[in-house]
Write an enzyme that holds these catalytic residues in place. Structure first.
Site, mmCIF file in Angstrom:
data_model
loop_
_atom_site.group_PDB
_atom_site.id
_atom_site.type_symbol
_atom_site.label_atom_id
_atom_site.label_comp_id
_atom_site.label_asym_id
_atom_site.label_seq_id
_atom_site.Cartn_x
_atom_site.Cartn_y
_atom_site.Cartn_z
ATOM 1 N N LYS A 12 5.512 4.494 4.757
ATOM 2 C CA LYS A 12 6.208 3.423 4.027
ATOM 3 C C LYS A 12 6.601 3.874 2.624
ATOM 4 O O LYS A 12 7.650 3.454 2.107
ATOM 5 C CB LYS A 12 5.361 2.148 4.032
ATOM 6 N N TYR A 38 0.819 -1.207 0.000
ATOM 7 C CA TYR A 38 0.000 0.000 0.000
ATOM 8 C C TYR A 38 0.857 1.263 0.000
ATOM 9 O O TYR A 38 0.339 2.368 -0.157
ATOM 10 C CB TYR A 38 -1.037 -0.003 1.136
HETATM 11 C C1 HXC Z 1 -7.160 5.729 15.930
HETATM 12 C C2 HXC Z 1 -5.279 5.557 17.270
HETATM 13 C C3 HXC Z 1 -5.389 4.136 17.283
HETATM 14 C C4 HXC Z 1 -6.483 3.547 16.560
HETATM 15 C C5 HXC Z 1 -3.635 4.695 18.447
HETATM 16 N N1 HXC Z 1 -4.187 5.836 18.007
HETATM 17 N N2 HXC Z 1 -4.355 3.635 18.026
HETATM 18 N N3 HXC Z 1 -6.145 6.333 16.602
HETATM 19 N N4 HXC Z 1 -7.339 4.378 15.893
HETATM 20 N N5 HXC Z 1 -6.664 2.225 16.524
HETATM 21 C C6 HXC Z 1 -3.735 7.175 18.287
HETATM 22 C C7 HXC Z 1 -3.885 7.466 19.761
HETATM 23 O O1 HXC Z 1 -5.217 7.816 20.054
HETATM 24 C C8 HXC Z 1 -2.926 8.619 19.954
HETATM 25 O O2 HXC Z 1 -3.474 9.843 19.494
HETATM 26 C C9 HXC Z 1 -1.805 8.300 18.991
HETATM 27 O O3 HXC Z 1 -2.336 7.332 18.044
HETATM 28 C C10 HXC Z 1 -0.625 7.692 19.681
HETATM 29 O O4 HXC Z 1 -1.069 6.565 20.395
HETATM 30 P P1 HXC Z 1 -0.254 5.990 21.658
HETATM 31 O O5 HXC Z 1 -0.830 4.678 22.007
HETATM 32 O O6 HXC Z 1 -0.169 7.036 22.703
HETATM 33 O O7 HXC Z 1 1.194 5.870 21.057
HETATM 34 P P2 HXC Z 1 2.283 4.805 21.260
HETATM 35 O O8 HXC Z 1 2.181 4.165 22.610
HETATM 36 O O9 HXC Z 1 3.541 5.460 20.897
HETATM 37 O O10 HXC Z 1 1.913 3.669 20.175
HETATM 38 C C11 HXC Z 1 2.250 3.802 18.842
HETATM 39 C C12 HXC Z 1 1.222 3.081 17.982
HETATM 40 C C13 HXC Z 1 1.015 1.635 18.455
HETATM 41 C C14 HXC Z 1 1.694 3.114 16.538
HETATM 42 C C15 HXC Z 1 -0.073 3.833 18.094
HETATM 43 O O11 HXC Z 1 0.016 0.986 17.663
HETATM 44 C C16 HXC Z 1 2.257 0.813 18.431
HETATM 45 O O12 HXC Z 1 3.235 1.108 19.054
HETATM 46 N N6 HXC Z 1 2.270 -0.293 17.735
HETATM 47 C C17 HXC Z 1 3.473 -1.173 17.653
HETATM 48 C C18 HXC Z 1 3.141 -2.528 17.191
HETATM 49 C C19 HXC Z 1 2.360 -2.543 15.913
HETATM 50 O O13 HXC Z 1 1.717 -1.594 15.525
HETATM 51 N N7 HXC Z 1 2.346 -3.639 15.253
HETATM 52 C C20 HXC Z 1 1.550 -3.779 14.033
HETATM 53 C C21 HXC Z 1 2.259 -4.673 13.158
HETATM 54 S S1 HXC Z 1 1.189 -5.315 11.936
HETATM 55 P P3 HXC Z 1 -4.231 10.896 20.519
HETATM 56 O O14 HXC Z 1 -4.636 12.032 19.628
HETATM 57 O O15 HXC Z 1 -5.399 10.175 21.106
HETATM 58 O O16 HXC Z 1 -3.190 11.280 21.533
HETATM 59 C C22 HXC Z 1 1.547 -4.523 10.557
HETATM 60 C C23 HXC Z 1 0.885 -5.057 9.319
HETATM 61 C C24 HXC Z 1 0.357 -3.981 8.425
HETATM 62 O O17 HXC Z 1 2.311 -3.634 10.558
HETATM 63 C C25 HXC Z 1 -0.785 -3.193 8.998
HETATM 64 C C26 HXC Z 1 -1.614 -2.488 7.976
HETATM 65 C C27 HXC Z 1 -2.279 -1.199 8.489
#
Ligand code: HXC
Length: 281
Positions: A177, A162
């Site tokens: 990305k 994407y």
């Molecule tokens: C809308 C969201 C959200 C959601 C987080 N936010 N999740 N908004 N829908 N589902 C918003 C929060 O409300 C916040 O904004 C801001 O993002 C930051 O969130 P935090 O949780 O405070 O940040 P942090 O702890 O730094 O987390 C970062 C993250 C988290 C990216 C949000 O998901 C993460 O760390 N993930 C790591 C692991 C991961 O994502 N793995 C996925 C791998 S799978 P506000 O305004 O409320 O402060 C993959 C396959 C492809 O990559 C996927 C295709 C899409």
């Protein structure tokens, strides 16, 4: 040396390289505590290399290192948030100090969630751009100092299709990305003459716990994802790691600035005019 002995010498070197392509080499792998990062770490260690896995949570990193050591490989860990450029620099300096070199960097750390753009806050946008785009640059920039000095190195960044097709709900991640792909191509052109190459891998749906929890938590969503893949299945983390390994080996020495898509034909098989393409039945 005769032609025959010459060929024998070449063959035995080739055999050794095929069995242990990473012997004497050191890799830094971000997000190495789980999924594709862990599988790639295990694969690099199996190929004879030393692996330093980095990530935010120490426990999964320790588990990856244990798995590697249990299989007779060499591994180390560093707690690291790739959003912190100073911390990235410190970790790279420590790896150089302890191991003397860095041959491979795998930018696998990612932060992701699916959200419609109108629901995405500035902070949500920033969180993903910070991890994926800025984090990849900080790690690449710091590791490249070591690689450029030693005159060799391979950087591999994990992206997704994407990045060039776009996809609803991924504006933050797609933009990040796509930026990583542009960064890869730009730096590939800048550093090719100095022995450092950069490529991307774009895996399709891969059977990892993290992606599963986020993207296909139940049977219905799981089936929908499988149906979107012309090959009709998920990738295993190990097969993605095998492709990653190829891009880190000398066998791919003439490839730089490329993206290798491994998605079972998913992005080619997207629906056009509402007609599902690529898969029968
Ligand atoms: C809308 C969201 C959200 C959601 C987080 N936010 N999740 N908004 N829908 N589902 C918003 C929060 O409300 C916040 O904004 C801001 O993002 C930051 O969130 P935090 O949780 O405070 O940040 P942090 O702890 O730094 O987390 C970062 C993250 C988290 C990216 C949000 O998901 C993460 O760390 N993930 C790591 C692991 C991961 O994502 N793995 C996925 C791998 S799978 P506000 O305004 O409320 O402060 C993959 C396959 C492809 O990559 C996927 C295709 C899409």
């Amino acid at each position: 040396m005769t032609a025959t002995t010459d060929m024998k010498a070449m063959t035995s070197t080739a055999d050794r390289t095929a069995i242990a392509p990473f012997r004497g080499r050191v890799a830094m792998i971000t997000g190495g505590g789980s999924g594709i990062g862990r599988a790639t770490a295990l694969r690099y260690a199996k190929g004879g290399g030393t692996v330093i896995v980095c990530g935010r949570r120490p426990e999964p990193l320790a588990e990856t290192a244990e798995l590697i050591r249990g299989a007779g490989g060499r591994a180390g860990t560093f707690s690291l948030d790739v959003r912190d450029a100073d911390e990235v620099r410190r970790v790279v300096d420590e790896i150089r100090g302890r191991h003397g070199r860095i041959d491979a960097l795998v930018n696998n750390a990612a932060g992701n969630f699916v959200a419609p753009a109108e629901k995405l806050s500035a902070n949500g946008w920033r969180a993903v751009i910070d991890i994926v785009l800025n984090g990849t640059f900080y790690c690449t920039r710091a590791a490249a100092d070591v690689m450029l000095e030693q005159g060799s190195g391979s950087v591999l960044s994990v992206i997704a299709s994407y990045a060039w097709t776009g996809h609803p709900g991924t504006v933050h991640s797609a933009a990040a990305k796509a930026g990583v792909l542009a960064m890869t191509r730009t730096l590939a052109a800048e550093w090719a003459s100095r022995g450092v190459r950069l490529n991307c891998i774009a895996p399709g749906p891969t059977a990892t716990e993290g992606a599963g929890q986020a993207l296909w938590p139940d049977g219905d969503s799981h089936r929908r994802v499988v149906d979107s893949v012309p090959a009709g299945r998920f990738a295993s983390p190990e097969e993605i790691a095998d492709i990653a390994a190829f891009l880190l080996e000398d066998r791919s020495a003439y490839i730089t600035g490329e993206v290798l898509t491994a998605d079972g034909g998913q992005w080619l098989g997207r629906q056009v005019y509402g007609v599902p393409l690529g898969r029968e039945g």
